[in-house]
Design a protein around this motif. Sequence first.
Motif, PDB file in Angstrom:
ATOM      1  N   ASP A 198      37.325  51.900  40.041  1.00  0.00           N
ATOM      2  CA  ASP A 198      38.623  52.094  39.409  1.00  0.00           C
ATOM      3  C   ASP A 198      38.827  53.597  39.143  1.00  0.00           C
ATOM      4  O   ASP A 198      38.283  54.141  38.175  1.00  0.00           O
ATOM      5  CB  ASP A 198      38.604  51.274  38.102  1.00  0.00           C
ATOM      6  CG  ASP A 198      39.865  51.458  37.300  1.00  0.00           C
ATOM      7  OD1 ASP A 198      40.815  52.084  37.804  1.00  0.00           O
ATOM      8  OD2 ASP A 198      39.886  50.971  36.149  1.00  0.00           O
ATOM      9  N   GLY A 200      27.042  55.106  31.849  1.00  0.00           N
ATOM     10  CA  GLY A 200      28.064  54.069  31.965  1.00  0.00           C
ATOM     11  C   GLY A 200      29.394  54.551  32.518  1.00  0.00           C
ATOM     12  O   GLY A 200      30.325  53.772  32.677  1.00  0.00           O
ATOM     13  N   HIS A 220      27.627  54.174  40.483  1.00  0.00           N
ATOM     14  CA  HIS A 220      28.572  53.397  41.299  1.00  0.00           C
ATOM     15  C   HIS A 220      29.247  54.307  42.334  1.00  0.00           C
ATOM     16  O   HIS A 220      29.241  54.006  43.541  1.00  0.00           O
ATOM     17  CB  HIS A 220      29.621  52.761  40.366  1.00  0.00           C
ATOM     18  CG  HIS A 220      30.600  51.861  41.060  1.00  0.00           C
ATOM     19  ND1 HIS A 220      31.081  50.710  40.495  1.00  0.00           N
ATOM     20  CD2 HIS A 220      31.213  51.949  42.272  1.00  0.00           C
ATOM     21  CE1 HIS A 220      31.922  50.114  41.339  1.00  0.00           C
ATOM     22  NE2 HIS A 220      32.020  50.861  42.413  1.00  0.00           N
TER      23      HIS A 220
HETATM   24  P1  ADP Z   1      26.329  55.639  35.216  1.00  0.00           P
HETATM   25  O1  ADP Z   1      25.526  55.732  36.467  1.00  0.00           O
HETATM   26  O2  ADP Z   1      27.268  56.797  35.025  1.00  0.00           O
HETATM   27  O3  ADP Z   1      25.489  55.411  33.999  1.00  0.00           O
HETATM   28  P2  ADP Z   1      27.265  53.170  36.403  1.00  0.00           P
HETATM   29  O4  ADP Z   1      27.767  53.620  37.709  1.00  0.00           O
HETATM   30  O5  ADP Z   1      25.941  52.509  36.392  1.00  0.00           O
HETATM   31  O6  ADP Z   1      27.289  54.357  35.345  1.00  0.00           O
HETATM   32  O7  ADP Z   1      28.360  52.212  35.747  1.00  0.00           O
HETATM   33  C1  ADP Z   1      28.037  51.186  34.801  1.00  0.00           C
HETATM   34  C2  ADP Z   1      28.749  49.898  35.211  1.00  0.00           C
HETATM   35  O8  ADP Z   1      30.149  50.048  35.089  1.00  0.00           O
HETATM   36  C3  ADP Z   1      28.493  49.516  36.648  1.00  0.00           C
HETATM   37  O9  ADP Z   1      28.463  48.124  36.749  1.00  0.00           O
HETATM   38  C4  ADP Z   1      29.692  50.062  37.397  1.00  0.00           C
HETATM   39  O10 ADP Z   1      29.978  49.304  38.562  1.00  0.00           O
HETATM   40  C5  ADP Z   1      30.791  49.924  36.365  1.00  0.00           C
HETATM   41  N1  ADP Z   1      31.751  51.013  36.474  1.00  0.00           N
HETATM   42  C6  ADP Z   1      31.646  52.244  35.940  1.00  0.00           C
HETATM   43  N2  ADP Z   1      32.730  52.990  36.202  1.00  0.00           N
HETATM   44  C7  ADP Z   1      33.526  52.218  36.963  1.00  0.00           C
HETATM   45  C8  ADP Z   1      34.811  52.426  37.561  1.00  0.00           C
HETATM   46  N3  ADP Z   1      35.472  53.583  37.431  1.00  0.00           N
HETATM   47  N4  ADP Z   1      35.347  51.405  38.266  1.00  0.00           N
HETATM   48  C9  ADP Z   1      34.683  50.215  38.376  1.00  0.00           C
HETATM   49  N5  ADP Z   1      33.479  49.975  37.841  1.00  0.00           N
HETATM   50  C10 ADP Z   1      32.907  50.948  37.126  1.00  0.00           C
END
Ligand code: ADP
Length: 279
Positions: free
Chosen positions: A79, A114, A119
Amino acid sequence: MNDIIDTGRLMLLLNELRLPAIKHLWPQFTERSDKEGWTAARLLMSLAEHEVAERDRRRIERHLGEAKLLAEKTLDNFDFAAVPMISKAQVSALCAGDGWLEKGANLLLFGPPGGGKSHLASAIGLSLVEKGWRVLFARTSDLVQRLQIARREFGLEAAIQRLDRYHLLILDDLVYVTKDQAETSVLFELISTRYERRSVLITANQPFGEWGKVFQDPAMTLAAVDRLVHHATIFEMNVESYRRRAAMARKKQGPGRTAQYATTKNVGPLTSSDNQTES
Ligand code: ADP
Ligand code: MG
């Protein structure tokens, strides 16, 4: 002239030549060719094209298997509205790979947990593999551990060299590497070896100010950061946890809080002031 061919022998020959698509397709193609009066050259061309297309498909499938990407993290289900500081157009351009992977430029994603760094990194990796690039996604701590074992067995150089086959190495969660001197030096070796030749994509919760805690020796930290940012695109994803926002939005039945501050920028060579830890 005898037009009858020994199809069994043809199958063996196609096996021997490793042409599985032609082996599979020739009966229907030759039949169609006879019916529609194709020239022999056209038949040959069609068969050759199908073999090459099938070979490309299998290669990409193999590269997807080896890339160890996160399951179901794609650009389609990312997103972009949740990270307003990142332009979808810029991400799409990066996903072509041309222009940065050839020269070993890097991509750095910073932001709190998060926020979607892993992702986005995995989704970019997926797009690149689909375009024919080779990618490896690794948790930084796992890869460091593997390299450390290689070093103990006097195979560090070879292990790093084997990673050269990947145009992009995704090091997820850089800052979670434990702060043992030996570990950080294998990471430094890796970064130095890839510098200006092969790209890395790093995700980290902390921007450079905190990297003194990753590479204990300040000179090593500065040298590593300097190499990483020399040709780099940096995304600062300073947004609240996506899941927490989604949960809050569900609770309130309204939109989640919007992102506060963030930027996307291209950076030039690093100066020592970029490496100061916050006091
Ligand atoms: P980070 O690596 O920054 O800690 P993640 O990529 O693991 O964060 O994201 C945490 C969760 O939230 C995952 O399940 C991810 O798919 C979802 N998520 C985070 N940002 C988005 C986004 N912009 N759109 C869709 N899903 C997201
Ligand atoms: Mg992550």
